[in-house]
Design an enzyme around this catalytic site. Structure first.
Site, PDB file in Angstrom:
ATOM      1  N   ASP A   6      48.055  29.757  81.031  1.00  0.00           N
ATOM      2  CA  ASP A   6      47.853  30.492  79.774  1.00  0.00           C
ATOM      3  C   ASP A   6      46.873  31.659  79.900  1.00  0.00           C
ATOM      4  O   ASP A   6      45.990  31.679  80.747  1.00  0.00           O
ATOM      5  CB  ASP A   6      47.389  29.544  78.663  1.00  0.00           C
ATOM      6  N   GLU A  23      45.337  25.606  78.994  1.00  0.00           N
ATOM      7  CA  GLU A  23      44.058  25.074  79.494  1.00  0.00           C
ATOM      8  C   GLU A  23      42.919  25.517  78.588  1.00  0.00           C
ATOM      9  O   GLU A  23      41.936  24.807  78.417  1.00  0.00           O
ATOM     10  CB  GLU A  23      43.817  25.546  80.939  1.00  0.00           C
ATOM     11  N   GLU A  24      43.082  26.714  78.019  1.00  0.00           N
ATOM     12  CA  GLU A  24      42.021  27.254  77.146  1.00  0.00           C
ATOM     13  C   GLU A  24      42.010  26.576  75.781  1.00  0.00           C
ATOM     14  O   GLU A  24      41.238  26.954  74.909  1.00  0.00           O
ATOM     15  CB  GLU A  24      42.200  28.765  76.965  1.00  0.00           C
ATOM     16  N   HIS A  37      36.888  35.755  81.280  1.00  0.00           N
ATOM     17  CA  HIS A  37      36.834  35.801  79.800  1.00  0.00           C
ATOM     18  C   HIS A  37      36.242  37.119  79.295  1.00  0.00           C
ATOM     19  O   HIS A  37      35.715  37.165  78.182  1.00  0.00           O
ATOM     20  CB  HIS A  37      36.057  34.603  79.195  1.00  0.00           C
TER      21      HIS A  37
HETATM   22 NI    NI Z   1      40.364  29.279  83.338  1.00  0.00          NI
END
Ligand code: NI
Length: 429
Positions: free
Chosen positions: A109, A167-168, A400
């Site tokens: 993702d 995963e996020e 991020h």
């Molecule tokens: Ni990651």
């Protein structure tokens, strides 16, 4: 003796002489993996850039999953299951010789972050970017699948590939991808006895790996605290109960959990991320809601912090006559914990991949979290970091962020590391 050998290794730049005796994977197989990973490099870059151009948020990775499933089928995998845990893909590669079962996990993702780097493979989706490097993880996972498929006749055992969504976390607030895959029976086929995964990390230079024995990444738990008072005219606060100063005290007391209640030798974080309440400047609010996150590096850390928090919230609200609710969903991530025996046994072959122990770093455990930890609740697992930073090329932005990128020279290293460590596990008695 050992330090002396290591010193010589460094001076002569020989690959991990001290470790060679502890590697189960035969030298000929290791050489073949190295050669194949190198020859795959252009294809790894192409796959990573394709996925980077078309990032998809959690549980919406349909294009990515279709690309993965098609590639795996073309490699002749025995079983390719799609839509496992919404958009996950699970595939099984049965080796030609009997043996153990090992799992390899890659997450798929992207994040709701705009792309601000100017590169030919820039994201084509406004405000969505592979800012956590999962495009690289998919490319590496497919590279491992290709390398292992080419030598399947010699593989002593079975390899299960987990291409995991979200995963996020679920953009809609539900369970994350690992939990949804587990709930969907991800291990309904061959049951692995170990799981391996990696994460790119720009704070490590390309050519290095980061390996933690024990805690690698923190537990994460979300909390919501609602403090309810009694609404009234702001000129007559004594006729109501004001939840705003109560909330302010709660925020202050929560800060004393890491600093005063916790043993300073065991890192924890308690962060209040949002605070909302009231609707007008001259009205005492009826309630205030706080949300935040707790991070710890120990297995019993979350339960301990939760008890401290609830005691603090109860004490402060009781003292003011307000009431509270304290919500702590059980769906948080446990600590990403690299079981010591597996981690120690995996180090020699990883050192061999990067030219010696000098290129294996042990960064301090991350206070970020990973739902890979949920697989480690089922079996021992190793989650390690792949250096993708390159200060000379100005590739330094953190994951991020809008500027994150990776040195793609790390992709074949990732393929070699992940395929070597999984095969070494299968070759080990
Ligand atoms: Ni990651």
């Amino acid at each position: 003796m050992r330090p002396f050998v290591l010193l010589l290794t460094g001076l002569l730049a020989l690959p991990a002489v001290a470790d060679a005796q502890d590697i189960a994977l035969p030298p000929a197989v290791r050489q073949r993996l190295a050669a194949q990973a190198t020859s795959l490099a252009p294809r790894l870059v192409e796959t990573r850039r394709d996925i980077h151009r078309h990032p998809e948020l959690g549980f919406r990775e349909t294009r990515t999953a279709a690309l993965i499933a098609e590639r795996l089928r073309s490699l002749g995998f025995d079983e390719v299951r799609e839509r496992v845990g919404v958009t996950g893909v699970v595939a099984v590669l049965k080796g030609g010789r009997p043996g153990k079962v090992v799992a390899i996990r890659a997450d798929m993702d992207a994040l709701p972050i705009p792309e601000l780097i100017d590169v030919p493979y820039k994201s084509t989706v406004p405000n969505v970017k592979h800012a956590c490097g999962h495009d690289g993880h998919v490319s590496i996972g497919l590279g491992v699948a290709e390398v292992l498929a080419s030598m399947r006749a010699e593989i002593p055992g079975t390899v299960v590939f987990l291409f995991q969504p979200a995963e996020e976390g679920d953009p809609d607030g539900g369970l994350s991808g690992a939990q949804r895959m587990l709930d969907a029976g991800v291990f309904a086929g061959p049951v692995p006895t170990a799981v391996f995964g990696l994460h790119v990390l720009p704070t490590l230079q390309v050519g290095t790996l980061g390996v933690n024995v024990g805690a690698a990444m923190a537990s994460s738990n979300r909390f919501t605290i609602t403090i309810t008072g009694k609404k009234t005219h702001a000129a007559y606060p004594h006729t109501g109960i004001d939840p705003v100063p109560v909330a302010a005290q709660v925020v202050s007391v929560l800060q004393t959990i890491p600093s005063r209640m916790n043993n300073a030798a065991e890192p924890i974080v308690v962060s209040v991320g949002t605070i909302n309440g009231g609707n007008r400047f001259n009205i005492i609010a009826d309630s205030v809601t706080l949300t935040g996150t707790v991070r710890t590096l120990s297995k019993d850390g979350p339960a301990r912090v939760r008890a401290w928090m609830e005691r603090a919230v109860k004490g402060v609200t009781d003292a003011s006559g307000a009431t509270y609710t304290f919500d702590w969903p059980t769906s948080g991530n446990p600590v990403t914990f690299n079981e010591e025996t597996l981690a120690a046994a995996s180090l020699p072959v990883l050192a061999d991949v990067v030219g010696g122990r000098a290129n294996i770093l042990s960064p301090p455990p991350q206070m970020g979290a990973e739902d890979f930890a949920l697989y480690q609740q089922k079996m021992p697992g190793l989650f390690f970091f792949l250096g993708v930073g390159n200060t000379a090329r100005n590739i330094t932005a953190m994951i991020h962020t809008e500027y994150f990128d990776m040195d793609e020279a790390a992709l074949p290293i990732g393929v070699r590391a992940l395929s070597s460590v999984a095969l070494d596990y299968l070759y080990r008695k």
